[in-house]
Design a protein around this motif. Structure first.
Motif, PDB file in Angstrom:
ATOM      1  N   TRP A  45     -10.371   5.052  -7.259  1.00  0.00           N
ATOM      2  CA  TRP A  45     -11.088   3.846  -6.826  1.00  0.00           C
ATOM      3  C   TRP A  45     -10.777   2.679  -7.769  1.00  0.00           C
ATOM      4  O   TRP A  45     -10.537   1.557  -7.316  1.00  0.00           O
ATOM      5  CB  TRP A  45     -12.595   4.085  -6.795  1.00  0.00           C
ATOM      6  CG  TRP A  45     -13.023   5.201  -5.886  1.00  0.00           C
ATOM      7  CD1 TRP A  45     -12.384   5.653  -4.761  1.00  0.00           C
ATOM      8  CD2 TRP A  45     -14.194   6.024  -6.035  1.00  0.00           C
ATOM      9  NE1 TRP A  45     -13.079   6.700  -4.204  1.00  0.00           N
ATOM     10  CE2 TRP A  45     -14.188   6.955  -4.957  1.00  0.00           C
ATOM     11  CE3 TRP A  45     -15.237   6.066  -6.960  1.00  0.00           C
ATOM     12  CZ2 TRP A  45     -15.198   7.904  -4.791  1.00  0.00           C
ATOM     13  CZ3 TRP A  45     -16.236   7.007  -6.793  1.00  0.00           C
ATOM     14  CH2 TRP A  45     -16.215   7.920  -5.714  1.00  0.00           C
TER      15      TRP A  45
ATOM     16  N   VAL B 153      -8.148   5.185  -1.298  1.00  0.00           N
ATOM     17  CA  VAL B 153      -7.496   3.968  -1.781  1.00  0.00           C
ATOM     18  C   VAL B 153      -8.092   2.741  -1.103  1.00  0.00           C
ATOM     19  O   VAL B 153      -8.260   1.682  -1.722  1.00  0.00           O
ATOM     20  CB  VAL B 153      -5.974   4.040  -1.548  1.00  0.00           C
ATOM     21  CG1 VAL B 153      -5.305   2.705  -1.890  1.00  0.00           C
ATOM     22  CG2 VAL B 153      -5.359   5.166  -2.388  1.00  0.00           C
TER      23      VAL B 153
ATOM     24  N   ILE C 285       0.883   4.060  -3.017  1.00  0.00           N
ATOM     25  CA  ILE C 285       0.588   5.476  -2.788  1.00  0.00           C
ATOM     26  C   ILE C 285       1.768   6.348  -3.215  1.00  0.00           C
ATOM     27  O   ILE C 285       1.578   7.394  -3.857  1.00  0.00           O
ATOM     28  CB  ILE C 285       0.219   5.716  -1.318  1.00  0.00           C
ATOM     29  CG1 ILE C 285      -1.151   5.084  -1.029  1.00  0.00           C
ATOM     30  CG2 ILE C 285       0.199   7.206  -0.987  1.00  0.00           C
ATOM     31  CD1 ILE C 285      -1.580   5.146   0.414  1.00  0.00           C
TER      32      ILE C 285
ATOM     33  N   ARG D 246      -5.631  -3.195  -7.901  1.00  0.00           N
ATOM     34  CA  ARG D 246      -4.479  -3.633  -7.111  1.00  0.00           C
ATOM     35  C   ARG D 246      -4.874  -4.354  -5.824  1.00  0.00           C
ATOM     36  O   ARG D 246      -4.003  -4.798  -5.079  1.00  0.00           O
ATOM     37  CB  ARG D 246      -3.605  -2.410  -6.778  1.00  0.00           C
ATOM     38  CG  ARG D 246      -2.928  -1.776  -7.991  1.00  0.00           C
ATOM     39  CD  ARG D 246      -1.800  -2.669  -8.513  1.00  0.00           C
ATOM     40  NE  ARG D 246      -0.795  -2.859  -7.481  1.00  0.00           N
ATOM     41  CZ  ARG D 246       0.222  -2.033  -7.274  1.00  0.00           C
ATOM     42  NH1 ARG D 246       0.366  -0.955  -8.021  1.00  0.00           N
ATOM     43  NH2 ARG D 246       1.101  -2.279  -6.310  1.00  0.00           N
TER      44      ARG D 246
ATOM     45  N   ARG E 151      -8.145   2.238  -9.821  1.00  0.00           N
ATOM     46  CA  ARG E 151      -6.748   1.803  -9.683  1.00  0.00           C
ATOM     47  C   ARG E 151      -6.572   0.958  -8.414  1.00  0.00           C
ATOM     48  O   ARG E 151      -5.909  -0.089  -8.432  1.00  0.00           O
ATOM     49  CB  ARG E 151      -5.821   3.012  -9.599  1.00  0.00           C
ATOM     50  CG  ARG E 151      -5.666   3.806 -10.896  1.00  0.00           C
ATOM     51  CD  ARG E 151      -4.949   5.112 -10.611  1.00  0.00           C
ATOM     52  NE  ARG E 151      -4.804   5.948 -11.780  1.00  0.00           N
ATOM     53  CZ  ARG E 151      -3.657   6.112 -12.451  1.00  0.00           C
ATOM     54  NH1 ARG E 151      -2.572   5.487 -12.049  1.00  0.00           N
ATOM     55  NH2 ARG E 151      -3.596   6.905 -13.506  1.00  0.00           N
ATOM     56  N   ALA E 152      -7.152   1.435  -7.316  1.00  0.00           N
ATOM     57  CA  ALA E 152      -7.018   0.731  -6.041  1.00  0.00           C
ATOM     58  C   ALA E 152      -7.711  -0.628  -6.090  1.00  0.00           C
ATOM     59  O   ALA E 152      -7.229  -1.607  -5.510  1.00  0.00           O
ATOM     60  CB  ALA E 152      -7.586   1.582  -4.917  1.00  0.00           C
TER      61      ALA E 152
ATOM     62  N   PHE F  36      -6.494  -3.139  -3.147  1.00  0.00           N
ATOM     63  CA  PHE F  36      -6.540  -2.349  -1.911  1.00  0.00           C
ATOM     64  C   PHE F  36      -7.965  -1.905  -1.568  1.00  0.00           C
ATOM     65  O   PHE F  36      -8.321  -1.778  -0.403  1.00  0.00           O
ATOM     66  CB  PHE F  36      -5.645  -1.112  -2.038  1.00  0.00           C
ATOM     67  CG  PHE F  36      -4.205  -1.434  -2.290  1.00  0.00           C
ATOM     68  CD1 PHE F  36      -3.478  -2.176  -1.383  1.00  0.00           C
ATOM     69  CD2 PHE F  36      -3.575  -1.002  -3.452  1.00  0.00           C
ATOM     70  CE1 PHE F  36      -2.141  -2.493  -1.616  1.00  0.00           C
ATOM     71  CE2 PHE F  36      -2.244  -1.302  -3.694  1.00  0.00           C
ATOM     72  CZ  PHE F  36      -1.524  -2.053  -2.780  1.00  0.00           C
ATOM     73  N   TYR F  37      -8.763  -1.670  -2.591  1.00  0.00           N
ATOM     74  CA  TYR F  37     -10.101  -1.113  -2.398  1.00  0.00           C
ATOM     75  C   TYR F  37     -10.994  -2.062  -1.590  1.00  0.00           C
ATOM     76  O   TYR F  37     -11.836  -1.640  -0.813  1.00  0.00           O
ATOM     77  CB  TYR F  37     -10.721  -0.834  -3.766  1.00  0.00           C
ATOM     78  CG  TYR F  37     -11.875   0.134  -3.778  1.00  0.00           C
ATOM     79  CD1 TYR F  37     -11.713   1.459  -3.378  1.00  0.00           C
ATOM     80  CD2 TYR F  37     -13.133  -0.261  -4.221  1.00  0.00           C
ATOM     81  CE1 TYR F  37     -12.769   2.360  -3.416  1.00  0.00           C
ATOM     82  CE2 TYR F  37     -14.186   0.633  -4.276  1.00  0.00           C
ATOM     83  CZ  TYR F  37     -14.009   1.938  -3.860  1.00  0.00           C
ATOM     84  OH  TYR F  37     -15.048   2.825  -3.900  1.00  0.00           O
TER      85      TYR F  37
ATOM     86  N   LEU G 233       0.832  -1.206   0.000  1.00  0.00           N
ATOM     87  CA  LEU G 233       0.000   0.000   0.000  1.00  0.00           C
ATOM     88  C   LEU G 233       0.864   1.253   0.000  1.00  0.00           C
ATOM     89  O   LEU G 233       0.613   2.204  -0.765  1.00  0.00           O
ATOM     90  CB  LEU G 233      -0.912  -0.004   1.229  1.00  0.00           C
ATOM     91  CG  LEU G 233      -1.753   1.260   1.452  1.00  0.00           C
ATOM     92  CD1 LEU G 233      -2.845   1.355   0.399  1.00  0.00           C
ATOM     93  CD2 LEU G 233      -2.365   1.256   2.853  1.00  0.00           C
TER      94      LEU G 233
END
Length: 388
Positions: A47, A92, A19, A53, A49-50, A55-56, A15
């Motif tokens: 949102w 994120v 960032i 990956r 992109r996260a 993370f969202y 994370l």
């Protein structure tokens, strides 16, 4: 100090890298500032992109596509996000619009509702907010007056929800209303409400202390909501609204202490580099003592939060401890932010500076998810009327 799991530590490292490498360059390019509104299109990109990956949805159970983290891990993850110093860090993790707000609803929503409302939120296709508060119903949820009148296959909703976080950029609201003719907690019912539907509007003609763009009122004027959008049965809305309040109070502590930790880190950096009378202000005892108090109080608050999270993970009842944590962490975070402004001097008073925003944002935390006075009521009740 209780430590997060190795899985959580690896996620936190990923994370932080995400960032640093993707989000902060966007903030620099778009000249995003603390406490300023962020364009909806930009947030939607963050949102997406996260989500891509992982993370969202990270805070969800594994069965729902999340990482299956313990509460200790969740606290560590949320705190770490704020400590990156990124204004977009909460987005994120979907904190203001995404999966953390609706994960628990998978247990009560129908399959149809999960497909139409919950999964699009988890896929970063739609944003959601939770709408309970009204002008006359804050701590006293049972006093809400937004009405729902059954007409055939629809409910007709009328009323105004106030100070709803995430409303300006949400597509859906999980909204609590009272079925006409009911009183007290009886008849309070939850609905999925399309914020783009007829009779529904979001008004943002004010701004809260933390800045504009993230809070608004939801106004319902004969808004027709299908019965199929009702969450559970009539009268179950109060339980739904309050069902996760204890855990949410604890998880809010991680946000507060992330803010406090960031305020401390910024103050340490400033004290080392700010020159007065020919030397860094870190050389002055008055500054030293403020920094020492900030670090000591942060350590105490973090210890309380993680001890309560560990008790929850062990299956313990944390109702009293969660309120203790929310009370202590919110008051402590504000004191730390206040000292951070003092350490920064004039620079800390300028709107757009991180510590100026942290001062305002931490002050709000003494109100959100139950005021400090409500926490004291809960704590005292737990002490005087212990469970048998």
């Amino acid at each position: 100090m209780i430590e997060p799991s190795e899985k959580a530590q690896a996620l936190i490292a990923d994370l932080q890298a995400f960032i640093a490498q993707e989000i902060k360059p966007i903030e620099a390019r778009e000249q995003l500032d603390w406490g300023r509104p962020h364009p909806r299109a930009l947030l939607a990109d963050i949102w997406r992109r996260a989500c891509e990956r992982g993370f969202y949805n990270a805070m969800l159970p594994e069965a729902l596509g999340g990482r299956g983290l313990s509460v200790v891990d969740l606290c560590a993850l949320k705190e770490a996000a704020l400590l990156t110093g990124s204004p977009l860090a909460p987005h994120v993790l979907g904190e203001l619009s995404g999966p953390p707000r609706i994960g628990h609803l998978f247990k009560v929503a129908s399959d149809d509702q999960a497909e139409r409302f919950l999964r699009p939120v988890c896929q970063a296709e739609r944003a959601v907010c939770f709408a309970v508060t009204e002008a006359e119903a804050g701590s006293d949820v049972s006093a809400l007056q937004t009405s729902a009148r059954r007409e055939g296959d629809c409910y007709v909703l009328n009323g105004t929800k106030r100070y709803i976080s995430g409303a300006p950029y949400a597509d859906i609201a999980v909204l609590i209303a009272r079925v006409e003719g009911s009183r007290g907690g009886d008849g309070i019912t939850a609905f999925f409400v399309d914020l783009h539907g007829e009779g529904v509007s979001v008004e943002t003609d004010y701004q809260v202390m933390s800045g504009p763009g993230s809070h608004g009122d939801i106004v319902l004027r004969d808004a027709r909501v299908p019965v199929a959008n009702r969450i559970g049965e009539e009268g179950q809305g109060f339980k739904l609204a309050m069902g996760r309040i204890t855990l949410n109070r604890l998880l809010h502590c991680a946000t507060m202490l992330g803010m406090a930790g960031l305020a401390l880190n910024l103050s340490l950096d400033h004290a080392r580099t700010r020159m007065q009378f020919g030397k860094p202000i870190a050389m002055f005892q008055a500054i030293n003592h403020m920094l020492a108090d900030m670090a000591t109080e942060l350590y105490a608050a973090r210890s309380m939060m993680f001890a309560t999270a560990a008790l929850n993970d062990q299956g313990g009842d944390i109702k009293v401890q969660a309120s203790m944590s929310k009370l202590f962490c919110s008051e402590t975070a504000f004191r730390i932010a206040d000292r951070a402004v003092q350490v920064h001097g004039g620079a800390g008073l300028i709107q757009g500076h991180p510590v100026e925003w942290l001062f305002r944002a931490t002050r709000m935390m003494r109100i959100l998810t139950g005021t400090s006075e409500i926490q004291r009521n809960t704590i005292a009740k737990g002490l005087l009327m212990p469970a048998r």
